[in-house]
Design an enzyme around this catalytic site. Structure first.
Site, short mmCIF file in Angstrom:
data_model
loop_
_atom_site.label_atom_id
_atom_site.label_comp_id
_atom_site.label_asym_id
_atom_site.label_seq_id
_atom_site.Cartn_x
_atom_site.Cartn_y
_atom_site.Cartn_z
N GLU A 1 4.62 0.72 -5.96
CA GLU A 1 4.22 1.60 -4.86
C GLU A 1 4.93 2.94 -4.94
O GLU A 1 4.34 3.98 -4.61
CB GLU A 1 4.49 0.93 -3.52
CG GLU A 1 3.81 -0.41 -3.32
CD GLU A 1 2.32 -0.39 -3.60
OE1 GLU A 1 1.66 0.62 -3.26
OE2 GLU A 1 1.80 -1.37 -4.14
N MET B 1 0.85 -1.20 0.00
CA MET B 1 0.00 0.00 0.00
C MET B 1 0.87 1.24 0.00
O MET B 1 1.82 1.34 0.77
CB MET B 1 -0.91 -0.01 1.23
CG MET B 1 -1.89 1.15 1.28
SD MET B 1 -3.06 1.07 -0.10
CE MET B 1 -3.42 2.81 -0.30
#
Length: 860
Positions: free
Chosen positions: A309, A276
């Protein structure tokens, strides 16, 4: 999930009304330690949030978001509100707003065991407690009160009180003063990318320095962390190497300095996702720290995720989509940039082969489901958003961007990105904002391209048509384009058509190539007229477009005889992908695909492609071969995998891949070898049976009843870690026992006591291909339970259960009928739940069609 949804219309209304100036969030997580209350109530932590915001219509009403067991107090503009009147469990009603407002909420929020919100993990190895947050799309409201939508950005200040021996991290740089961790205010960001990580993590530091074009100096402190128990396995040096290479690459191409200060990367336990993109504090699943020997493909995959990411720091964090309709504006770009940067900046120069073979397979599957959708999707609410982190948004979107680069040129594409960042920094965008800059930089009309590629669903099939003249040369070569009846759009494709023939040494090599714009049902590639007759025509050579590649009869016959002779690894990967799509589409018997893997897999040089072939062959045996051929297929795969295991180079990654594949597909004939490799009575030269490989061998032994509870307990004693516990649970559930299955079902479906990681392990071990009869009673139980599970459990666990326990191994018309009956009786069920069931039904119907195709093949 009742009351927790948020619709697009509600979000738009609130965004038009409110503007947020800042958050101050104070968390007290000292309650993470200790035994808890023991009364069955959730373990909680104190969360105090102050939000300063403006209202465009003084006197209007709105709401803030919060999911918490209890709220102690609510104050709006100095006026105390009664929590029992304004808080309903997921929203705080805000009435009579002023032009400028201050909301203060003091709540008791719950620690998570599902990976949503503030997750609390107790390491069984040493008893240490670790915390981390995970929010996307809308779980920050489980940790602090907020306006939970991506277009209400604001600066955040976090402070955290934690146990004395802990370290705490957040998006900004932090320091410990007077027992409180205080963090620098962030730039304006969305709620879903805020983050807190806390605990006795093993932490390693480094730094990145770069001279900027204006003469300034950019310095980025780097950090990487994991649980203490994983520290001996943590190769932080390689993580930092890829990180620095990525930062160099993106600064070279984006011309916008990294805007978020430090760059920490946390590898955390029981993580639902791959990673994330929280700015300044990226979180990853800790499985990216390898406890045993893995192949180069695993390191490439980790590098791809790190770069994916990192790309989000610009695509997603700096510039964020307005609503989840345009989720692709960040995910498609990051998926493309992961491969683009891997090739351009790291040692993984073949990353486009992995993309063509692995990522596109995900996209092709998703794009043929009944739930397929345009890349720019219609996201009505948060439940829709949660399900759209799929192969369309990621891999198809990235494939289309790869096509876009071929269409407008790399320089124009990257210049468009640079303008996009500068024009919309710290703001929110829609599709039109991106198209506008691309039109500026390319000079092309992007509207027609977007309508064809971004705003329609489905995948086209391209097939070569070769007409030869009397002398055996190409008279005409055309590309035929088809579309499914359900999604009949024919699209413009920029393709390279490659002609291959066998040389004197038997190898298949390309001797001609032409690029062409395919548009409509039939396109002639005039440039190839007069060329010598090919043995193989590859209509999407070099993988420029997104399509299913088909073959003419001559090409298919060549591949049947000489697939392993293709010298170009990308061309070979594209042919394998095309053959797999034909198998799934019931155009190639599954037994024939398995035969091709057994004939040519041992010669595959790209380890990622080889591991994908293993996965496909396993899937073909489990789902696509005719039931009466399964036993023979299992025997052939067992024998073939064993042969390749011994033939592979000692200690090579090919040997490791074949060992894992052998364990996955073996029938009873291979169990003795697995047992011998575990107890040392058998050896394969160069094969090191480390702890991870031991667990891989134990699962099939457990599934066939060779090892039981005592042996698995002994193995856990050897590997008494969090990873070992997950492996043990999966193996225990795999055992062929009615009582074992009943207990596993109850633990997942009837109880919420297990953490998300143990739910995943339990579901993973439940459905074994060798246990179809044993699992048959669970078809009825599944359909009786899923509506309740969806209503009562978190959306993540609901998705895991509905997807993972669908009776996919009960491959019959009766199972299809049972699925249809549930759908007919539950037309008012949550759309997200119906979507999951429809997708599983489609997979089952596809399997039955493939089995019919396979049964029609000769019964060799």
């Amino acid at each position: 999930m009742p009351g927790e949804n948020l619709s697009r219309d509600e979000a738009r209304e609130r965004a038009a009304l409110l503007a947020v100036d800042g958050y101050e969030v104070s968390l007290d997580v000292r309650s993470a330690l200790g035994e808890g209350d023991g009364d069955g109530a959730p373990r909680t932590f104190r969360s105090v949030t102050t939000i300063r915001f403006r209202c465009a219509e003084p006197g209007a009403s709105s709401f803030a978001d919060l999911i918490a067991p209890s709220v102690t107090s609510v104050s709006l503009n100095g006026r105390d509100l009664d929590p029992s009147e304004v808080f309903d469990g997921s929203r705080i009603a805000l009435e009579d707003l002023a032009a400028e407002n201050e909301l203060v909420v003091d709540a008791q929020c719950a620690y998570s065991r599902t990976g949503e919100g503030l997750h609390r993990f107790v390491d069984p190895e040493d008893g240490e407690v670790y915390l981390y947050t995970q929010y996307e799309p809308a779980d920050s409201r489980r940790v602090f009160a907020n306006f939970e939508q991506p277009d209400l950005k604001a600066p955040f200040r976090f402070e955290v009180r934690a146990p004395e021996q802990w370290t705490v991290w957040s998006n900004g740089a932090g320091e410990l003063t007077d027992g409180v961790w205080r963090f620098a205010e962030t730039k304006p960001i969305s709620t879903y990318i805020t983050c807190v990580v806390a605990g006795p993590y093993h932490y390693v530091t480094d730094s990145y320095t770069r001279e900027l074009p204006d003469g300034g100096r950019l310095e980025i402190p780097l950090g990487a962390m994991c649980r203490k128990g994983l520290a001996p396995h943590f190769d932080a040096d390689d993580v930092f190497l890829i990180t620095k290479q990525g930062l160099d690459f993106f600064h070279d191409h984006f011309d916008y300095p990294y805007p978020f200060g430090k760059y920490d990367q946390a590898f955390v336990p029981e993580y639902n996702l791959g990673a994330m993109e929280n700015p300044g504090l990226v979180t990853f699943r800790e499985e990216y720290i390898f406890r045993g020997k893995v192949t180069r493909a695993s390191y490439e995959g980790r590098a791809n995720t790190i770069l994916h990411e990192m790309a989000h720091m610009w695509f997603g964090d700096l510039v964020t989509m307005e609503w989840w309709d345009d989720l692709w504006l960040k995910e498609s770009f990051a998926d493309f940039m992961g491969a683009f940067a891997n090739v351009g900046a790291t040692r993984f120069k073949d990353a486009w082969i992995t993309f063509a073979n692995r990522r596109k397979a995900w996209a092709y599957r998703a794009d043929q489901l009944p739930s397929t959708h345009p890349i720019t999707a219609d996201i009505r609410d948060l439940e829709d958003a949660k399900l759209n982190f799929d192969g369309i948004t990621y891999a198809k979107g990235a494939s289309v961007l790869k096509q876009l680069v071929a269409y407008v040129g790399q320089d124009a594409f990257l210049e468009g990105a640079r303008r996009y960042f500068k024009r919309h920094a710290y703001g929110n965008t829609r599709l039109g904002d991106l198209l506008a800059v691309l039109e500026e930089t390319s000079g092309r009309d992007m509207g027609a391209w977007a309508r064809s590629w971004l705003q329609t669903a489905g995948v086209n099939a391209l097939t070569p048509q070769v007409l030869l003249d009397a002398e055996g040369r190409i008279d005409e070569l055309a590309v035929l384009q088809e579309a499914a009846e359900s999604h009949p759009e024919l699209r413009p494709h920029r393709v390279a058509v490659g002609l291959y023939r066998r040389g004197a040494d038997g190898t298949l090599q390309r001797y001609a190539r032409a690029e062409a714009d395919v548009d409509g049902p039939r396109t002639v590639v005039a440039e190839l007229a007069g060329a010598e007759a090919p043995d193989l025509v590859l209509v999407n050579d070099d993988d420029l477009t997104y399509c299913k590649t088909r073959f003419d009869e001559t090409s298919l016959a060549t591949l049947r005889e000489a697939l392993g002779e293709l010298t170009d690894p990308l061309a070979r990967a594209l042919c394998w992908s095309a053959l797999w799509n034909m198998t799934r589409d019931a155009l190639l018997p599954a037994r024939e695909f398995i035969g091709l893997v057994l004939r040519f897999g041992g010669r595959e040089s790209d380890i990622g492609v080889l591991q994908m072939l293993h996965a496909w062959a396993d899937s073909a045996l489990t789902h696509y071969v005719a039931p009466e051929w399964r036993e023979r297929g299992a025997r052939l795969l067992t024998e073939g995998a064993s042969e390749q295991l011994y033939a592979a180079g000692p200690g090579s990654e090919q040997q490791l891949a074949w060992a894992r594949f052998f364990a996955r597909v073996t029938d009873e004939r291979g169990l003795e070898l697995l047992s011998g490799l575990l107890d040392g009575k058998a050896t394969v030269e160069g094969l090191v049976v480390d702890q991870e490989l031991r667990w891989a061998f134990l699962e099939p032994l457990a599934a066939h009843g060779v090892v039981g509870e005592s042996e698995l307990a002994d193995e856990l004693a050897r590997d008494d870690t969090a990873s070992g516990k997950r492996h043990q649970v999966r193996c225990l559930v795999a055992r062929p026992s009615e009582a074992v299955k009943a207990q596993a079902w109850a633990q997942v479906v009837e109880s919420d006591a297990l953490s998300n990681a143990l739910v995943e392990a339990t579901i993973g071990g439940f459905a074994q291909a060798s246990q179809r009869e044993l699992l048959a009673p669970y078809t009825e139980k599944y359909f009786a339970a899923i509506d309740r599970v969806w209503r009562e459990r978190s959306i993540q666990i609901g998705m895991d259960v509905v997807r993972g326990l669908f009776p996919a191994l009960q491959q019959s018309r009766a199972t299809l009928d049972a699925t249809d009956a549930w759908l007919a009786a539950h037309e008012d069920a949550a759309p997200a739940l119906r979507r999951l069931v429809l997708e599983s039904r489609d997979d089952l119907a596809r399997a039955l069609r493939a089995q019919e195709c396979d049964a029609a093949a000769s019964t060799g």
